[in-house]
Design a protein around this motif. Structure first.
Motif, PDB file in Angstrom:
ATOM      1  N   ASN A 257     -18.870 -33.081  16.063  1.00  0.00           N
ATOM      2  CA  ASN A 257     -17.418 -33.161  16.110  1.00  0.00           C
ATOM      3  C   ASN A 257     -16.996 -34.338  16.990  1.00  0.00           C
ATOM      4  OD1 ASN A 257     -14.696 -32.559  17.393  1.00  0.00           O
ATOM      5  ND2 ASN A 257     -14.765 -30.954  15.835  1.00  0.00           N
TER       6      ASN A 257
ATOM      7  N   LYS B 194     -19.081 -24.283  23.306  1.00  0.00           N
ATOM      8  CA  LYS B 194     -18.232 -23.470  24.168  1.00  0.00           C
ATOM      9  C   LYS B 194     -17.817 -24.327  25.369  1.00  0.00           C
ATOM     10  CE  LYS B 194     -19.085 -19.718  21.714  1.00  0.00           C
ATOM     11  NZ  LYS B 194     -18.051 -19.063  20.877  1.00  0.00           N
ATOM     12  N   TRP B 195     -16.787 -23.894  26.075  1.00  0.00           N
ATOM     13  CA  TRP B 195     -16.299 -24.688  27.204  1.00  0.00           C
ATOM     14  C   TRP B 195     -17.367 -24.873  28.274  1.00  0.00           C
ATOM     15  CZ3 TRP B 195     -16.374 -22.871  32.152  1.00  0.00           C
ATOM     16  CH2 TRP B 195     -16.504 -21.484  32.327  1.00  0.00           C
TER      17      TRP B 195
ATOM     18  N   THR C  69     -23.429 -31.822  19.092  1.00  0.00           N
ATOM     19  CA  THR C  69     -22.193 -31.642  18.329  1.00  0.00           C
ATOM     20  C   THR C  69     -22.018 -32.788  17.349  1.00  0.00           C
ATOM     21  OG1 THR C  69     -19.779 -31.454  18.448  1.00  0.00           O
ATOM     22  CG2 THR C  69     -20.845 -32.805  20.131  1.00  0.00           C
TER      23      THR C  69
ATOM     24  N   GLU D 206     -14.277 -31.075  11.309  1.00  0.00           N
ATOM     25  CA  GLU D 206     -13.661 -30.611  12.548  1.00  0.00           C
ATOM     26  C   GLU D 206     -14.272 -29.307  13.050  1.00  0.00           C
ATOM     27  OE1 GLU D 206     -11.783 -33.881  13.084  1.00  0.00           O
ATOM     28  OE2 GLU D 206     -11.478 -32.213  14.471  1.00  0.00           O
ATOM     29  N   LYS D 207     -15.426 -28.937  12.538  1.00  0.00           N
ATOM     30  CA  LYS D 207     -16.096 -27.739  12.997  1.00  0.00           C
ATOM     31  C   LYS D 207     -16.394 -27.842  14.484  1.00  0.00           C
ATOM     32  CE  LYS D 207     -20.451 -25.179  12.475  1.00  0.00           C
ATOM     33  NZ  LYS D 207     -21.743 -25.113  11.758  1.00  0.00           N
ATOM     34  N   LYS D 208     -16.192 -26.738  15.224  1.00  0.00           N
ATOM     35  CA  LYS D 208     -16.457 -26.699  16.658  1.00  0.00           C
ATOM     36  C   LYS D 208     -17.889 -26.237  16.898  1.00  0.00           C
ATOM     37  CE  LYS D 208     -12.110 -27.634  17.475  1.00  0.00           C
ATOM     38  NZ  LYS D 208     -11.685 -28.951  17.969  1.00  0.00           N
ATOM     39  N   TYR D 209     -18.567 -26.908  17.806  1.00  0.00           N
ATOM     40  CA  TYR D 209     -19.970 -26.599  18.077  1.00  0.00           C
ATOM     41  C   TYR D 209     -20.207 -26.064  19.488  1.00  0.00           C
ATOM     42  CZ  TYR D 209     -21.021 -29.340  13.886  1.00  0.00           C
ATOM     43  OH  TYR D 209     -21.089 -29.804  12.595  1.00  0.00           O
TER      44      TYR D 209
ATOM     45  N   GLN E  84     -14.093 -35.203  18.315  1.00  0.00           N
ATOM     46  CA  GLN E  84     -13.278 -34.856  19.477  1.00  0.00           C
ATOM     47  C   GLN E  84     -14.134 -34.264  20.601  1.00  0.00           C
ATOM     48  OE1 GLN E  84      -9.783 -35.021  20.323  1.00  0.00           O
ATOM     49  NE2 GLN E  84     -10.005 -36.634  18.789  1.00  0.00           N
ATOM     50  N   GLU E  85     -15.096 -33.436  20.238  1.00  0.00           N
ATOM     51  CA  GLU E  85     -15.972 -32.861  21.255  1.00  0.00           C
ATOM     52  C   GLU E  85     -16.822 -33.942  21.926  1.00  0.00           C
ATOM     53  OE1 GLU E  85     -16.712 -28.216  19.956  1.00  0.00           O
ATOM     54  OE2 GLU E  85     -18.136 -29.733  19.241  1.00  0.00           O
TER      55      GLU E  85
ATOM     56  N   LYS F 179     -19.838 -27.604  27.431  1.00  0.00           N
ATOM     57  CA  LYS F 179     -19.309 -28.939  27.705  1.00  0.00           C
ATOM     58  C   LYS F 179     -19.450 -29.281  29.180  1.00  0.00           C
ATOM     59  CE  LYS F 179     -15.872 -28.403  24.018  1.00  0.00           C
ATOM     60  NZ  LYS F 179     -14.438 -28.300  23.704  1.00  0.00           N
TER      61      LYS F 179
END
Length: 459
Positions: free
Chosen positions: A142, A8-9, A140, A3-6, A144-145, A12
């Motif tokens: 992740n 920034k908003w 990414t 679940e690491k975030k890769y 979810q991302e 995306k």
């Protein structure tokens, strides 16, 4: 699952804007190319349709070829970003040139069109779009991302399509109409596409694979040198690639049929061509709304497959309601059922890329080799080959129904065929897609492989 975030908003958003760049050309060509060729240049629609179909077949062949080239790419920018960046230069140039057919013999005009239309689709757009699609798996890891990226890119694509649909004809007239007006419009969208694509590429970066077994890494340190033949073998070893390729093809054949038949349905069945704009909004707006909720829905339901399967059942039910409403020409019920049908169908659009990424990860888990470029060729094959087949089916069925574009009143056989294409095919293709989604259990397979690997390490 990691679940690491890769991202920034703004990264995306930057990635999603790449679909604005892609649709500056794709939406313009798919919606208005035929009109430009027949009305402004004066070419024969039957010949043009045949040339488009041949070009699409060549286009489908080139997808896996460019995917293989991308997998072999080594650069400071990564594997996908160079193809996306430099491919857009060719996209913009060929987009402009295909709307600049010069005054010459009729035969040479057909040749000119075929050359630059094929260059746009089979070469430059293919290279750019495969790179863009596979970039979601490279920036990414992740899940979810990846779902978020799919939703954001579709919002950009939808917005661009609506802007083009509602403004192109006015812009053509504003710039003088005829071939001159079309040439200026193509130039504007070619430049916008180039600028936005460059922004999208430069705002993100590719990240390396993580949690890779060291011995496997050494054994496959030349994995970017995988031959084209070996890539094909790896694809065929992955059962989920076959399923998702079928899902892409069915989805875009269906889209090609309904989009192509839309104006005929509104004109000859409903008796009001202006309704096309209203039904276009009802098709696109609910998808934009549901895509904002798709990441949350996936997290709550558990897998993309389950969510899409439940949603597909709703689309089939609403499609049946639409058929009944259309038979009675009940416009409010038609619009309401179409709104709900398209809203339920929206999550598939937002998760297709993420499902391809999961499919590519399955090959990595089972074969310890990366073929993201070839794997993501299914998206390009589906969009272009599926859309081309769908458009061709519209022409074939119209001819079968004895449609005559010069006649003020169409025979009942033609109207019945038009009704079938626009009202009935969503249910038929919805059933096929439901079966394919049910079989696409790649997320569960990946989780099982991860669990097995973890238990092996702890043993």
């Amino acid at each position: 699952m990691n679940e690491k975030k890769y991202l920034k908003w703004y990264q995306k958003v930057a990635y999603g804007s790449g679909d604005m760049a892609g649709n500056c050309g794709y939406a313009l060509i798919s919606s208005f190319m035929m009109l430009y060729l027949t009305n402004a240049v004066g070419l024969n629609s039957a010949i043009i349709g045949t040339l488009m179909m041949v070009s699409k077949l060549l286009d489908g062949v080139s997808d896996i070829f460019f995917g293989g080239l991308m997998d072999k790419t080594k650069s400071k920018m990564g594997q996908a970003r160079p193809w996306m960046l430099f491919g857009q230069i060719g996209v913009s140039a060929s987009l402009f040139l295909v709307f600049c057919i010069p005054s010459m013999s009729l035969t040479m005009q057909y040749v000119y069109f075929f050359v630059f239309y094929t260059a746009y689709n089979a070469v430059f757009y293919t290279a750019n779009s495969i790179a863009y699609a596979s970039l979601a798996a490279k920036i990414t890891k992740n899940g979810q991302e990846r779902v978020q990226l799919g939703s954001i890119r579709f919002i950009f694509a939808t917005f661009t399509t609506l802007v083009i649909s509602y403004n192109v004809m006015g812009l053509v007239e504003k710039f003088g109409g005829g071939t001159q007006g079309w040439r200026m419009v193509a130039l504007i969208f070619a430049i916008i596409g180039l600028i936005v694509n460059t922004f999208s590429v430069l705002m993100v970066k590719e990240v390396p694979d993580e949690n890779i077994d060291e011995s496997a890494e050494k054994k496959n340190e030349a994995r970017t040198d995988i031959s084209f033949k070996e890539s094909l073998k790896l694809l065929l070893k992955n059962p989920y690639y076959i399923i998702i390729l079928g899902l892409y093809l069915v989805n875009y054949i269906y889209s090609g049929i309904t989009q192509g038949a839309g104006i005929y349905f509104m004109t000859y069945y409903m008796g009001d061509p202006a309704l096309l704009g209203t039904f276009s909004l009802v098709s696109l707006i609910p998808v934009m709304i549901i895509l904002m909720l798709t990441p949350v829905l996936v997290k709550k339901i558990g897998t993309m497959r389950k969510m899409n399967l439940y949603a597909r059942i709703i689309t089939i039910l609403m499609g049946i309601v639409f058929i009944v409403a259309a038979m009675n020409k009940n416009l409010p019920l038609m619009l309401g059922s179409a709104f709900l049908r398209n809203m339920a169908g929206g999550p598939l659009t937002g998760t297709l890329n993420a499902l391809v990424a999961e499919t590519s990860d399955y090959t990595w888990r089972t074969q310890k080799k990366r073929i993201d470029g070839v794997m993501f060729s299914c998206s390009s094959i589906g969009v272009k080959l599926g859309g081309g087949i769908g458009s061709a089916i519209v022409g074939w069925l119209l001819a079968l129904g004895k449609f005559d574009g010069t006649a003020a009143v169409q025979p009942a056989s033609a109207v019945n065929v038009i009704f079938f294409m626009y009202a009935v095919t969503p249910v038929v293709f919805g059933l096929i897609m439901a079966v394919l989604i049910y079989l696409l259990k790649v997320e569960d397979a990946n989780r099982a492989l991860d669990k097995e690997h973890l238990e092996g390490e702890n043993a």
